[in-house]
Design an enzyme around this catalytic site. Structure first.
Site, mmCIF file in Angstrom:
data_model
loop_
_atom_site.group_PDB
_atom_site.id
_atom_site.type_symbol
_atom_site.label_atom_id
_atom_site.label_comp_id
_atom_site.label_asym_id
_atom_site.label_seq_id
_atom_site.Cartn_x
_atom_site.Cartn_y
_atom_site.Cartn_z
ATOM 1 N N ARG A 57 -8.217 10.710 -5.964
ATOM 2 C CA ARG A 57 -8.794 9.628 -5.791
ATOM 3 C C ARG A 57 -9.915 10.912 -6.168
ATOM 4 O O ARG A 57 -10.878 10.117 -6.245
ATOM 5 C CB ARG A 57 -8.986 8.984 -4.731
ATOM 6 C CG ARG A 57 -9.932 7.860 -4.521
ATOM 7 C CD ARG A 57 -9.631 7.530 -3.252
ATOM 8 N NE ARG A 57 -11.530 6.922 -3.062
ATOM 9 C CZ ARG A 57 -11.703 5.837 -1.885
ATOM 10 N NH1 ARG A 57 -10.332 5.193 -1.260
ATOM 11 N NH2 ARG A 57 -12.538 5.175 -1.953
ATOM 12 N N ARG A 90 0.680 -1.357 0.283
ATOM 13 C CA ARG A 90 0.000 0.080 -0.363
ATOM 14 C C ARG A 90 0.616 1.336 0.067
ATOM 15 O O ARG A 90 0.755 1.901 0.926
ATOM 16 C CB ARG A 90 -0.741 -0.093 1.101
ATOM 17 C CG ARG A 90 -2.274 -1.231 1.032
ATOM 18 C CD ARG A 90 -2.996 -0.555 1.987
ATOM 19 N NE ARG A 90 -4.424 -1.633 2.181
ATOM 20 C CZ ARG A 90 -4.180 -2.056 3.479
ATOM 21 N NH1 ARG A 90 -3.951 -2.015 4.333
ATOM 22 N NH2 ARG A 90 -4.864 -3.219 3.516
#
Length: 354
Positions: A48, A35
């Site tokens: 995002r 991650r």
């Protein structure tokens, strides 16, 4: 180390990450973090927001390439991992998948034989074309010293989400089918082995130089079932990749495997094993490293804390594992509260010799 076959000097990998997976010992070790692209980075949060939903980000190649590259620009990791999610696979198999803020993934749960019969692995590469375009874009964009990792969820972990309809604390639905309807559960797992194999081979064909199988919930299974549904499927996928795409290494991450990690590395044929933060590193050096490269295993919350606690843990991990094939990583993924400056400090520590 597991026999790699005949390797000439000309065919040896040049990238540090791949060299370790081929059996070399390097000091300082190569490093990447699970991650490493994610919510701890402000630039990720901005990207995002542009994408809208999480799956929209996974399925928009330009944006998925961008978020994969963001941590490389900051930290110069030795490997980049495709930005995607393990649940794109059930989505491509025809199941409803969404991500709800504060709730996590939500799936239409599998309840019947008809649900399993409706899963079709044949068109995986077509349905996941945007993800494969991301892989191709990354293969062109990453630095020439950086390796590109593709990934998928291992069949057991993906099956839990498909049967539970999302995350679970007790895995009651998945275990009910596994224990009570073993033939039906086996059909689901066979479908997932086929689909996962096709998906990973498609990623390799698009430019991935290594692949990792995430079995996040491996540790919830009793010993017999661990052998059957963690070791068995990952071993089969690894064999297919080694046969159909020789030379491409496979890393298994059976989180929570404990003592069964030894049997895992011996029976699956993986080239590397990811260690979660509970694995004793000296035991891993003695028991696992003779068979494959090891990867891990700093507690992600030590990266949040930073300071002397993190420095001590990093030194202990390196002292135990740096005498064999070793890739530094976390014991699981970076968590959102991680200060980016702590990651920078970690990288500074790891670039120094012991």
């Amino acid at each position: 180390m597991r026999e790699k076959g005949s390797v000439t000097e000309a065919s040896k990998p040049k990238k540090a990450f791949l060299r370790v997976l081929a059996g070399e010992t390097l000091s300082p070790p190569p490093v990447w973090l699970m991650r490493q692209a994610g919510r701890y980075l402000p630039e990720y949060r901005e990207t995002r927001e542009k994408a809208g939903g999480f799956l929209d980000l996974c399925y928009t190649p330009d944006l998925a390439v961008e978020v994969t590259l963001q941590p490389l620009r900051r930290y110069n990791f030795d490997a980049a991992i495709l930005f995607s999610d393990i649940l794109v696979l059930p989505h491509a198999l025809g199941r409803s998948v969404s991500f709800k803020v504060g709730e996590g993934p939500v799936l239409d749960p599998i309840k019947s034989e008809a649900d399993i019969a409706g899963l079709d692995p044949e068109g995986i590469a077509t349905r996941l074309k945007p993800v494969l375009e991301t892989v191709s874009g990354l293969a062109r964009a990453i630095p020439e010293t950086t390796a590109l990792i593709g990934f998928a969820g291992a069949p057991w972990t993906v099956a839990t989400y498909m049967l539970e309809g999302g995350s679970s604390k007790d895995f009651a639905e998945a275990k009910a089918m596994m224990f009570g309807q073993p033939a039906l559960f086996a059909r689901l797992m066979e479908t997932l082995v086929e689909a996962t194999s096709r998906y990973l081979i498609a990623q390799i064909d698009a430019g991935a130089e290594a692949v990792q199988l995430f079995d996040t919930w491996a540790g919830v299974l009793p010993e017999t079932y661990f052998r059957q549904w963690v070791i068995g499927p990952i071993g089969e996928i690894t064999r297919r990749i080694h046969t159909e795409r020789p030379g491409v290494p496979v890393i298994g991450f059976p989180k929570g495997a404990g003592l069964l990690a030894e049997e895992f590395v011996k029976e699956t044929g993986v080239d590397g094993i990811g260690l979660d933060a509970t694995v004793p590193v000296r035991w891993a050096a003695k028991t696992l490293q003779p068979h494959c490269a090891v990867q891990g295993n700093l507690d992600p919350l030590l990266l949040v804390t930073g300071g002397s606690a993190m420095e001590t843990a990093v030194r202990e991990i390196r002292e135990a594992l740096e005498h064999g094939p070793f890739i530094f990583n976390l014991g699981h993924g970076i968590v959102p509260p991680t200060p980016p400056e702590n990651v920078a400090h970690l990288m500074d520590l790891l670039r120094r010799p012991l």
